[in-house]
Scaffold this motif. Sequence first.
Motif, PDB file in Angstrom:
ATOM      1  N   ARG A  99       0.810  -1.218   0.000  1.00 24.47           N
ATOM      2  CA  ARG A  99       0.000   0.000   0.000  1.00 24.47           C
ATOM      3  C   ARG A  99       0.843   1.268   0.000  1.00 24.47           C
ATOM      4  O   ARG A  99       0.415   2.297  -0.480  1.00 24.47           O
ATOM      5  N   GLU A 100       2.056   1.213   0.574  1.00 20.79           N
ATOM      6  CA  GLU A 100       2.868   2.428   0.664  1.00 20.79           C
ATOM      7  C   GLU A 100       4.329   2.103   0.393  1.00 20.79           C
ATOM      8  O   GLU A 100       4.790   0.982   0.644  1.00 20.79           O
ATOM      9  N   TYR A 101       5.045   3.108  -0.109  1.00 23.89           N
ATOM     10  CA  TYR A 101       6.462   2.960  -0.424  1.00 23.89           C
ATOM     11  C   TYR A 101       7.253   4.047   0.299  1.00 23.89           C
ATOM     12  O   TYR A 101       6.786   5.179   0.454  1.00 23.89           O
ATOM     13  N   LEU A 102       8.455   3.682   0.718  1.00 30.06           N
ATOM     14  CA  LEU A 102       9.383   4.649   1.302  1.00 30.06           C
ATOM     15  C   LEU A 102      10.751   4.363   0.696  1.00 30.06           C
ATOM     16  O   LEU A 102      11.309   3.282   0.894  1.00 30.06           O
ATOM     17  N   SER A 103      11.275   5.312  -0.081  1.00 23.77           N
ATOM     18  CA  SER A 103      12.526   5.092  -0.817  1.00 23.77           C
ATOM     19  C   SER A 103      13.515   6.196  -0.465  1.00 23.77           C
ATOM     20  O   SER A 103      13.219   7.379  -0.659  1.00 23.77           O
ATOM     21  N   PHE A 104      14.696   5.792   0.026  1.00 25.74           N
ATOM     22  CA  PHE A 104      15.750   6.739   0.377  1.00 25.74           C
ATOM     23  C   PHE A 104      16.988   6.470  -0.471  1.00 25.74           C
ATOM     24  O   PHE A 104      17.417   5.326  -0.616  1.00 25.74           O
ATOM     25  N   ALA A 105      17.561   7.535  -1.002  1.00 20.12           N
ATOM     26  CA  ALA A 105      18.790   7.429  -1.800  1.00 20.12           C
ATOM     27  C   ALA A 105      19.960   7.945  -0.987  1.00 20.12           C
ATOM     28  O   ALA A 105      19.863   8.968  -0.303  1.00 20.12           O
ATOM     29  N   THR A 106      21.090   7.235  -1.094  1.00 17.49           N
ATOM     30  CA  THR A 106      22.259   7.583  -0.294  1.00 17.49           C
ATOM     31  C   THR A 106      23.359   8.180  -1.165  1.00 17.49           C
ATOM     32  O   THR A 106      23.092   8.864  -2.147  1.00 17.49           O
ATOM     33  N   SER A 107      24.588   7.906  -0.823  1.00 15.33           N
ATOM     34  CA  SER A 107      25.763   8.605  -1.324  1.00 15.33           C
ATOM     35  C   SER A 107      25.798   8.820  -2.832  1.00 15.33           C
ATOM     36  O   SER A 107      25.922   9.945  -3.311  1.00 15.33           O
ATOM     37  N   ALA A 108      25.719   7.743  -3.615  1.00 14.23           N
ATOM     38  CA  ALA A 108      25.922   7.859  -5.061  1.00 14.23           C
ATOM     39  C   ALA A 108      24.934   8.815  -5.701  1.00 14.23           C
ATOM     40  O   ALA A 108      25.306   9.666  -6.523  1.00 14.23           O
ATOM     41  N   ILE A 109      23.665   8.702  -5.336  1.00 13.47           N
ATOM     42  CA  ILE A 109      22.629   9.530  -5.964  1.00 13.47           C
ATOM     43  C   ILE A 109      22.670  10.945  -5.422  1.00 13.47           C
ATOM     44  O   ILE A 109      22.539  11.916  -6.180  1.00 13.47           O
ATOM     45  N   ARG A 110      22.860  11.098  -4.108  1.00  9.66           N
ATOM     46  CA  ARG A 110      22.812  12.452  -3.547  1.00  9.66           C
ATOM     47  C   ARG A 110      23.993  13.304  -4.002  1.00  9.66           C
ATOM     48  O   ARG A 110      23.903  14.527  -4.028  1.00  9.66           O
ATOM     49  N   GLU A 111      25.124  12.666  -4.362  1.00  2.95           N
ATOM     50  CA  GLU A 111      26.294  13.431  -4.769  1.00  2.95           C
ATOM     51  C   GLU A 111      26.377  13.639  -6.281  1.00  2.95           C
ATOM     52  O   GLU A 111      27.126  14.497  -6.734  1.00  2.95           O
ATOM     53  N   ALA A 112      25.647  12.843  -7.048  1.00  2.00           N
ATOM     54  CA  ALA A 112      25.787  12.894  -8.501  1.00  2.00           C
ATOM     55  C   ALA A 112      25.096  14.129  -9.083  1.00  2.00           C
ATOM     56  O   ALA A 112      24.000  14.497  -8.662  1.00  2.00           O
ATOM     57  N   SER A 113      25.743  14.726 -10.051  1.00  5.05           N
ATOM     58  CA  SER A 113      25.155  15.904 -10.704  1.00  5.05           C
ATOM     59  C   SER A 113      23.877  15.545 -11.452  1.00  5.05           C
ATOM     60  O   SER A 113      23.014  16.396 -11.651  1.00  5.05           O
TER      61      SER A 113
END
Length: 557
Positions: A99-113
């Motif tokens: 019913r629900e999703y929770l998705s967190f992005a870490t180092s690679a995605i947060r730092e990439a241009s």
Amino acid sequence: MPIPHERAACTLIPETTYGANGGGSPVRVCVIDLGTNSFHAIIVDVHPNGSYQVVDRLKEMVRLGEHGLDANRLPEDAMERGLQALTRIKLLADGWDTREYLSFATSAIREASNGGDFIERAHDELGLRIRPINGEQEAHLIFQGVSRTKEFADPTLVMDIGGGSVECIVVVDDTAVFSTSLKLGAARMTEQFVTTDPMSEDEQARLRAHYKGALEGVLAACRKHGVARVVGASGTMKSLARVTLEGEEASARSPFQRSFPIENVRSALRWIMQATADERTAHPAIEPRRVDQIGAGAVLLDTVCAGLPLARRFGVSQNALREGMVVHFLNANSDRLQRMARFRDPRRRSVHEMAYRFQWEADHAQHVAATATFLFDVCRPLYDGPASDAELLEYAALLHDIGHLVTHDEHHEHSRYLIEHADLQGFRADEVAMMALVARYHRGAVPDASHAHFGRLSPERRRRARQLAALLRVAENLDRSHFQNVVALRTSLTEAALHVLVATKADPQLEVWAAETNGGLFEDAFGRALHVTPTEIPTHAPGESNPTWVPEPSLQS
């Protein structure tokens, strides 16, 4: 003149009694940890008491940061691998009726241009909302996850070696007293320092020197608090722990309930640092896709162990960031989960889940729903549909304002769209369409055959939609202030009009004006005039019965 229906004693239902029948069902949630090396998803049933059960798991090694960490840009082929992994995760979760999703992005995605491009594509193609989190948040979530399975009897250093970053948390008396996130991940360090196989002594020395400098603050905090134990989390740490079980059927044994002497761990680390890629590949404890990176992780852990003279034991937690995300969901939604626990009926529960998800104004929505269903009962002799439509009217009233989350001016139109596309559970498509239209016409233009969604209904369903919307519109305006000023109603339905007497806590002018000004749809749909008149709640001598007014005592202040 005959009076077809007279009704008194409307008690507006407090929210706490709505649908309360005990028990309740869990909420099924999929949490996705988008790491640098791998994407981890777990599907869980979360309960109002703070517990959860794992339904399924899926791990995809995507190597999202491969050859892109130094450039701060995700390679196109890595992005494609990531999207394919998310597609498989979404298929699995949908199959489990998540019913629900929770998705967190870490180092690679947060730092990439181009990390934002990846997040946007995931939303456009899969409907997933991915939230990048910073290192401090990541460390906090890791601690929450690990603390579900580990007791911290001694001062402890919790370490999570990811692909792009390393999170370090010092725990004393079950409290995180120090935490940090450092760009020392196994993939990043391998890319920067490792060119030989096996790793040369010179490369090991340069890597160790780099770690010592970067870890200075962590080691100082550990020494200050007398850290006596190290606990690892994440795939790299689990592999290092499994290698420590060498000679004890490592592939068949779980390291999670074990406590290893530090000297045994360091012996295993030395083997990893000296082994060739072929030897590491042959080891059953090392995943093939970690073979090229685990050496950097081994040097890191060995550097930490060497810098902590008081540390004697090493353990590894089965939990990591993703389990911390589940704990975060439980904490952030505890109030909503408690409320949902009351609803056994999947239809009612689904409506309330949607209401909370779209940040409804609960007091107003409950008040309007109580008033609307009361008016439905009053006007039942004139209604052109089944009595069961009272339920659809109630749910439309509960959801009528959710479009406010999009915008105020056309919120009624956004409410229709959201209800229609929310995948409400237990409803037929025609019932959802009816609720959506009733909510849409609680304000603004009246229903017209030229309106696309209304016009496609049959004449019989148009009459029902018009009448339900008319009742909702009257109920909405009887709480025009959103302060639940009306505490009781008395009605009289004649052949000419619906007379509504309203008793209020304060000046009734706004509610009376709003209801009569917006009463045109009611008068057209039911063929009766609408008259709204303020009145006082009668007072009675002690012991005298009061069959007319039964306001809620809490609403009389």
